[in-house]
Design a protein around this motif. Structure first.
Motif, PDB file in Angstrom:
ATOM      1  N   ILE A 142      -8.390-102.612 101.227  1.00  0.00           N
ATOM      2  CA  ILE A 142      -9.461-102.584 100.235  1.00  0.00           C
ATOM      3  C   ILE A 142      -9.585-101.144  99.742  1.00  0.00           C
ATOM      4  CG2 ILE A 142     -11.916-103.008  99.800  1.00  0.00           C
ATOM      5  CD1 ILE A 142     -11.772-105.011 102.195  1.00  0.00           C
ATOM      6  N   PRO A 143      -9.089-100.849  98.524  1.00  0.00           N
ATOM      7  CA  PRO A 143      -9.076 -99.475  98.022  1.00  0.00           C
ATOM      8  C   PRO A 143     -10.434 -98.769  98.058  1.00  0.00           C
ATOM      9  CG  PRO A 143      -7.747-100.859  96.610  1.00  0.00           C
ATOM     10  CD  PRO A 143      -8.449-101.770  97.574  1.00  0.00           C
ATOM     11  N   MET A 144     -11.506 -99.473  97.799  1.00  0.00           N
ATOM     12  CA  MET A 144     -12.823 -98.826  97.765  1.00  0.00           C
ATOM     13  C   MET A 144     -13.251 -98.323  99.149  1.00  0.00           C
ATOM     14  SD  MET A 144     -13.481 -98.611  94.646  1.00  0.00           S
ATOM     15  CE  MET A 144     -15.101 -97.918  94.747  1.00  0.00           C
ATOM     16  N   ASP A 145     -12.547 -98.734 100.216  1.00  0.00           N
ATOM     17  CA  ASP A 145     -12.847 -98.258 101.563  1.00  0.00           C
ATOM     18  C   ASP A 145     -12.296 -96.858 101.815  1.00  0.00           C
ATOM     19  OD1 ASP A 145     -14.116-100.644 102.095  1.00  0.00           O
ATOM     20  OD2 ASP A 145     -12.506-101.456 103.346  1.00  0.00           O
ATOM     21  N   TYR A 146     -11.528 -96.314 100.870  1.00  0.00           N
ATOM     22  CA  TYR A 146     -10.867 -95.018 101.040  1.00  0.00           C
ATOM     23  C   TYR A 146     -11.318 -94.050  99.954  1.00  0.00           C
ATOM     24  CZ  TYR A 146      -7.921 -97.619 104.197  1.00  0.00           C
ATOM     25  OH  TYR A 146      -7.492 -98.400 105.233  1.00  0.00           O
ATOM     26  N   GLU A 147     -11.355 -92.761 100.326  1.00  0.00           N
ATOM     27  CA  GLU A 147     -11.713 -91.726  99.361  1.00  0.00           C
ATOM     28  C   GLU A 147     -10.485 -91.069  98.742  1.00  0.00           C
ATOM     29  OE1 GLU A 147     -15.012 -92.332 102.089  1.00  0.00           O
ATOM     30  OE2 GLU A 147     -13.112 -91.451 102.644  1.00  0.00           O
ATOM     31  N   VAL A 148      -9.379 -90.998  99.507  1.00  0.00           N
ATOM     32  CA  VAL A 148      -8.170 -90.304  99.079  1.00  0.00           C
ATOM     33  C   VAL A 148      -6.962 -91.208  99.314  1.00  0.00           C
ATOM     34  CG1 VAL A 148      -6.691 -88.277  99.484  1.00  0.00           C
ATOM     35  CG2 VAL A 148      -9.175 -88.056  99.619  1.00  0.00           C
ATOM     36  N   PHE A 149      -5.987 -91.126  98.396  1.00  0.00           N
ATOM     37  CA  PHE A 149      -4.747 -91.890  98.506  1.00  0.00           C
ATOM     38  C   PHE A 149      -3.576 -90.912  98.501  1.00  0.00           C
ATOM     39  CE2 PHE A 149      -7.984 -94.247  96.329  1.00  0.00           C
ATOM     40  CZ  PHE A 149      -8.046 -95.414  97.071  1.00  0.00           C
ATOM     41  N   ALA A 150      -2.633 -91.121  99.413  1.00  0.00           N
ATOM     42  CA  ALA A 150      -1.462 -90.247  99.516  1.00  0.00           C
ATOM     43  C   ALA A 150      -0.209 -91.081  99.293  1.00  0.00           C
ATOM     44  CB  ALA A 150      -1.409 -89.586 100.895  1.00  0.00           C
ATOM     45  N   GLY A 151       0.498 -90.804  98.197  1.00  0.00           N
ATOM     46  CA  GLY A 151       1.771 -91.454  97.912  1.00  0.00           C
ATOM     47  C   GLY A 151       2.888 -90.566  98.438  1.00  0.00           C
ATOM     48  N   LEU A 152       3.730 -91.117  99.295  1.00  0.00           N
ATOM     49  CA  LEU A 152       4.757 -90.337  99.982  1.00  0.00           C
ATOM     50  C   LEU A 152       6.156 -90.741  99.553  1.00  0.00           C
ATOM     51  CD1 LEU A 152       3.216 -90.842 103.532  1.00  0.00           C
ATOM     52  CD2 LEU A 152       2.858 -88.886 102.029  1.00  0.00           C
ATOM     53  N   ASN A 193      -7.597 -89.493  94.101  1.00  0.00           N
ATOM     54  CA  ASN A 193      -8.815 -90.177  94.525  1.00  0.00           C
ATOM     55  C   ASN A 193      -9.192 -91.159  93.423  1.00  0.00           C
ATOM     56  OD1 ASN A 193     -10.131 -88.669  92.543  1.00  0.00           O
ATOM     57  ND2 ASN A 193     -11.046 -87.234  94.002  1.00  0.00           N
ATOM     58  N   HIS A 194     -10.374 -91.700  93.466  1.00  0.00           N
ATOM     59  CA  HIS A 194     -10.770 -92.692  92.465  1.00  0.00           C
ATOM     60  C   HIS A 194     -10.949 -92.093  91.074  1.00  0.00           C
ATOM     61  CE1 HIS A 194     -11.120 -96.012  95.277  1.00  0.00           C
ATOM     62  NE2 HIS A 194     -11.658 -95.153  96.119  1.00  0.00           N
ATOM     63  N   GLN A 195     -11.054 -90.764  91.004  1.00  0.00           N
ATOM     64  CA  GLN A 195     -11.190 -90.113  89.699  1.00  0.00           C
ATOM     65  C   GLN A 195      -9.847 -89.656  89.135  1.00  0.00           C
ATOM     66  OE1 GLN A 195     -13.482 -89.289  92.362  1.00  0.00           O
ATOM     67  NE2 GLN A 195     -14.649 -90.914  91.394  1.00  0.00           N
ATOM     68  N   GLY A 196      -8.799 -89.593  89.968  1.00  0.00           N
ATOM     69  CA  GLY A 196      -7.484 -89.194  89.477  1.00  0.00           C
ATOM     70  C   GLY A 196      -6.755 -88.231  90.389  1.00  0.00           C
ATOM     71  N   PHE A 197      -5.822 -87.499  89.800  1.00  0.00           N
ATOM     72  CA  PHE A 197      -4.920 -86.586  90.495  1.00  0.00           C
ATOM     73  C   PHE A 197      -5.675 -85.470  91.223  1.00  0.00           C
ATOM     74  CE2 PHE A 197      -2.516 -82.609  90.406  1.00  0.00           C
ATOM     75  CZ  PHE A 197      -1.361 -82.970  91.089  1.00  0.00           C
ATOM     76  N   LEU A 198      -5.233 -85.176  92.466  1.00  0.00           N
ATOM     77  CA  LEU A 198      -5.775 -84.046  93.216  1.00  0.00           C
ATOM     78  C   LEU A 198      -4.728 -82.947  93.397  1.00  0.00           C
ATOM     79  CD1 LEU A 198      -7.735 -86.000  95.984  1.00  0.00           C
ATOM     80  CD2 LEU A 198      -8.694 -84.802  94.003  1.00  0.00           C
TER      81      LEU A 198
END
Length: 81
Positions: free
Chosen positions: A7-17, A30-35
């Motif tokens: 469930i994506p909304m359960d996370y604050e940050v996403f890491a694509g490896l 994050n949910h707002q875009g690129f970090l």
């Protein structure tokens, strides 16, 4: 997380490896875009130390390419859950 619904909304940050035998390329969003994007040596400890330093107290979801080097990284990350 295996066997559970993501469930994506359960996370604050996403890491694509993107993983090869020598390095890990990672892009954080994050949910707002690129970090940030960076490349580091292929060591689970390097990745976890970076996440702990830059995203403390945030829940991070990791996505990796399925392949021989990605499976080893997944095993290492799961061992640190």
């Amino acid at each position: 997380m295996r066997g559970q619904t993501f469930i994506p909304m359960d996370y604050e940050v996403f890491a694509g490896l993107d993983v090869d035998k020598r390095s890990i390329s990672v892009t954080f969003t994050n949910h707002q875009g690129f970090l940030q994007s960076l490349r580091m040596p292929y060591r689970v400890e390097h990745l976890l130390n970076h996440v702990r330093k830059h995203f403390p107290e945030q829940k991070v979801a990791f996505a990796y390419e399925a392949g021989p080097t990605g499976y080893g990284l997944d095993d290492g990350l799961v061992a640190h859950e």
